[in-house]
Design a protein around this motif. Structure first.
Motif, PDB file in Angstrom:
ATOM      1  N   ALA A   1       0.840  -1.204   0.000  1.00 39.71           N
ATOM      2  CA  ALA A   1       0.000   0.000   0.000  1.00 39.71           C
ATOM      3  C   ALA A   1       0.874   1.253   0.000  1.00 39.71           C
ATOM      4  O   ALA A   1       0.553   2.254  -0.667  1.00 39.71           O
TER       5      ALA A   1
ATOM      6  N   ARG B   1       2.261   1.731  -3.439  1.00 43.49           N
ATOM      7  CA  ARG B   1       1.243   2.337  -4.287  1.00 43.49           C
ATOM      8  C   ARG B   1       1.123   3.827  -4.015  1.00 43.49           C
ATOM      9  O   ARG B   1       1.047   4.641  -4.946  1.00 43.49           O
ATOM     10  N   SER B   2       1.129   4.216  -2.756  1.00 46.86           N
ATOM     11  CA  SER B   2       1.024   5.639  -2.409  1.00 46.86           C
ATOM     12  C   SER B   2       2.218   6.425  -2.932  1.00 46.86           C
ATOM     13  O   SER B   2       2.080   7.548  -3.425  1.00 46.86           O
TER      14      SER B   2
ATOM     15  N   THR C   1       1.817   6.942  -6.638  1.00 46.74           N
ATOM     16  CA  THR C   1       0.817   7.985  -6.882  1.00 46.74           C
ATOM     17  C   THR C   1       1.429   9.363  -6.674  1.00 46.74           C
ATOM     18  O   THR C   1       1.219  10.285  -7.470  1.00 46.74           O
TER      19      THR C   1
ATOM     20  N   GLY D   1      -3.586  -2.348  -3.200  1.00 45.34           N
ATOM     21  CA  GLY D   1      -3.261  -1.565  -4.385  1.00 45.34           C
ATOM     22  C   GLY D   1      -2.494  -2.283  -5.463  1.00 45.34           C
ATOM     23  O   GLY D   1      -2.111  -1.680  -6.475  1.00 45.34           O
TER      24      GLY D   1
END
Length: 255
Positions: free
Chosen positions: A132, A135-136, A139, A180
């Motif tokens: 996760a 994924r962050s 982004t 994610g």
């Protein structure tokens, strides 16, 4: 540059939802060009093959600097999206991993849940949290890298008893998708029924491997989204080289 890599990442993600995505894994710039020139829409590395070329064992035996340098040479050699087998992330924090991955020019990665330092599988919740955070970080970087979350429960060295491997893979795969990941890679699955169950139970694309009971037609019929080959083609190439060298040696002896 960010816009171009974002477009490549989106293309790679889209490839998981159309025709079966077949990835004959590569190990250097030359093999990457062979795959891209043949018409394959993306290129994937295999850590076992890359580390072998560099002179190290698989399983994070090679320094990450050398592995990522190899990935950079591969990405520069082709114009299609490149996804890197980043093993278990080399102990990097998520932001560092994403930054270094993007610096190579790659837009996707395999991330496995084997803990190479402790041995066995990482705790599923902790690994899901780490995914996760990856994924962050992606982004925040502006490039939606494609995360192929490898689940190693079917590997004997995972320590997971055979009767519960399927259930454990489903449990982990669901957590990783929720965190994610874009695709789940249950490596080591050899049975058609197990693979079909995974495709049915996991709410996302599944990466499979061909084998004695799982050819491409069968994997397509089951509903597998992506097929990769690991170090198989590198081993085939080296076997051919070995045969040629032995032939040369025989010719030299007869001369």
């Amino acid at each position: 540059m960010t816009a171009e890599r974002k477009a490549r990442a989106e293309l790679l993600r889209d490839l998981h939802g159309g025709e079966l995505l077949v990835l004959p894994n590569v190990w250097d710039a030359a093999s990457a060009k062979v795959v891209a020139d043949a018409g394959f829409p993306a290129v994937a590395t295999a850590s076992a093959a890359v580390s072998a070329v560099l002179g190290y064992p698989d399983g994070e035996g090679a320094p990450w600097q050398e592995m990522f340098a190899a990935a950079g040479r591969i990405a520069r050699a082709v114009s299609v999206p490149v996804t890197v087998d980043a093993e278990a992330g080399y102990g990097m924090r998520p932001g560092e991993l994403v930054d270094r991955l993007l610096a190579t020019g790659a837009v996707g990665c395999n991330l496995e849940d084997t803990d190479h330092r402790a041995g066995g599988l990482a705790e599923a919740g902790a690994h899901a949290q780490w995914l996760a955070e990856v994924r962050s970080a992606a982004t925040a970087a502006g490039v939606p890298i494609v995360i192929n979350a490898r689940v190693d429960a079917f590997l004997p060295e995972s320590g997971i008893p055979e009767p519960v491997r399927l259930a454990e893979t489903v449990r982990r795969g669901r957590r990783y998708l929720e965190a994610g990941a874009d695709c789940v890679y249950p490596i080591g699955v050899r049975d058609r029924h197990d693979m079909a169950a995974l495709v049915a139970e996991l709410p996302g694309p599944v990466n499979g491997n061909t084998g004695e009971n799982l050819d491409l037609a069968t994997l397509r019929e089951i509903g597998v989204a992506r097929v990769s080959y690991g170090p198989r083609f590198h081993r085939t190439a080296m076997a051919g080289f070995g045969t040629a060298v032995q032939g040369l040696l025989a010719e030299l002896r007869e001369a």
